[in-house]
Scaffold this active site. Structure first.
Site: not given
Length: 456
Positions: A82, A140, A154, A227, A363, A366, A387, A405
């Site tokens: 350190t 420490g 330490e 750790n 229901h 998309y 698309y 539908s």
């Protein structure tokens, strides 16, 4: 209390071998954010003039992940302790500023605790963050004479008597820049680890007659390091428990606080109810009387008053006006917008689409790149074909339209106000106002039809 400018050094050079990961340890996430980012945010909130990030392992990955312009990147090519890490950053220290040392794998340190530490630092001395542990093994120890801090030993270098000390060093400290540079230059690696310990500056300061003031954090979890993944998971639960407690005390009804995750910020109104296993990510706003069912994920979205989100719904970068209902099993993707009283039912997906007031998509639908008016009914199985394999196109549906539908709307296409689309229709041209569009193949019927018989 001193009013010096302050810079922060964050040590983040460790490899994190015990994480068993190719990712640098400090980039592993807690509450959806890299551990080191929690520390950077605390430093910035504290008003740091500069943040020096000492890095080593995985530097390229760190730089890709951390985009803070306030960061000064400091390379520690060899990890020699350190003290050595701080020595790499020392050339950037101003003599008349405070230097606060933090750790990239100690993510829950609070701004309040750091401010108390900063306020407690005596003129010419050191502010040191310490805690007392029932079992201090491996840490420490803080040595004292007549109550005054004299140094840090330490664990591997401590005597049997010193190992009985319960007050331990957290590694977080603050000192003047000029003093810090002078003490860092005096460090040696004459110890069991062969490393340069930042903790040795405590004894150096004491030998100069400088005062060292110890401050304790509000909670032990603030100074717990990570750790391995087990320790990280435990801190995650500590953090989530604290967030849940704050929300409960602020009036949010969490049906089971142990099964709620907040990975960002939540702004809320009154009488909000959140069922189990809900995840909130990014910046989310919930209006008054919002109800969220079990298993939902809400990310970077605004949910208006009196909305109800049924179980297992995903809402991302969406905006809902008042009194909307969604789900179960619905998905609102970025750019989805519902106006007042709109309804999205099960297995409906929206992206870059607006659903008008009182409109319904109940229901298996998309809706992408679409603008849908008020009081529209979208029948089950409707798809906006937005698309063509190269470009996206928009579908516009006027007010009071009825879409039957199993309808496909091949964009770009516009359906006029009051129009009706018959079930099973593929719409390839614009539909006028109040018109009926139908494109089904005429039905034929063969009387006395016999089904084929399987050959033996």
């Amino acid at each position: 209390m001193l009013n010096n400018a302050m810079s922060v050094v964050i040590l983040a050079a460790g490899k994190g071998t015990r994480m068993y990961s190719d990712l640098p340890k400090v980039l592993h996430t807690l509450a959806g954010k890299a551990m080191v980012q929690h520390v950077i945010d605390a430093a910035n909130e504290l008003g740091a003039a500069h943040v020096h990030l000492v890095y080593g392992h995985g530097g390229d990955l760190l730089k890709q992940a951390l985009k803070d312009d306030n960061l000064n990147w400091v390379l520690q090519a060899e990890q020699l302790g350190t003290g050595h890490a701080m020595q790499q950053a020392a050339p950037f220290f101003a003599d008349d500023e405070d230097i606060l040392m933090l750790y990239g794998d100690v993510p829950l340190i609070s701004v309040e605790t750091l401010q108390r530490l900063r306020d407690a630092r005596p003129q010419g001395g050191i502010g040191l963050l310490t805690v007392k542990l029932d079992d201090p093994t491996g840490y420490g120890r803080i040595t004292r004479e007549n109550g005054k801090v004299t140094g840090i030993v330490e664990h591997k270098d401590a005597t049997d008597e010193q190992r009985q000390i319960q007050e331990i060093n957290t590694g977080i400290l603050i000192a003047n820049g000029a003093d810090m540079k002078r003490w860092l230059a005096k460090l040696t690696n004459n110890n069991a680890q062969g490393e340069y310990y930042i903790t040795d500056i405590i004894a150096l300061a004491y030998q100069e007659g400088r005062e060292i003031v110890a401050v304790h954090p509000q909670r032990l979890s603030e100074v717990e390091g990570v750790n391995n993944r087990l320790q990280l998971s435990r801190l995650e639960r500590v953090y989530q428990s604290e967030q849940a407690e704050k929300l409960l005390l602020a009036g949010v009804m969490l049906r089971d606080p142990a099964r709620f995750d907040l990975r960002g910020t939540l702004t809320h109104g009154r009488d909000v109810e959140i069922d189990t296993n809900v995840i909130i990510e990014g910046n989310v706003t919930l209006g008054h009387r919002v109800k969220i069912g079990t298993g939902c994920v809400i990310k970077n979205s605004v949910i208006g008053d009196d909305c109800e989100i049924s179980p297992y719904t995903v809402v991302e970068d969406a905006n809902l006006a008042a009194a909307c209902t969604i789900g179960p099993f619905a998905r609102l993707r970025p750019g989805a917008e519902l106006l007042e009283g709109a309804h999205v039912g099960n297995f409906v997906e929206m992206k870059k689409a607006r659903l008008g007031k009182g409109s319904k998509a109940g229901h298996l639908t998309y809706l992408g790149d679409a603008e849908i008016g008020d009081n529209v009914n979208i029948g089950a199985g409707t798809i906006t074909c937005n698309y063509d394999g190269a470009n996206k196109f928009k579908t516009i549906i006027g007010d009071d339209v009825f879409v039957g539908s199993d309808t496909q709307l091949v964009a770009p296409v516009t359906v006029g106000k009051g129009a009706t689309i018959a079930a099973g229709t593929t719409v390839t041209r614009n539909v006028g106002e109040n018109a009926l569009a139908i494109s089904r193949v005429p039905q034929t019927q063969k009387e006395g039809w016999r089904r084929p018989v399987k050959k033996k």
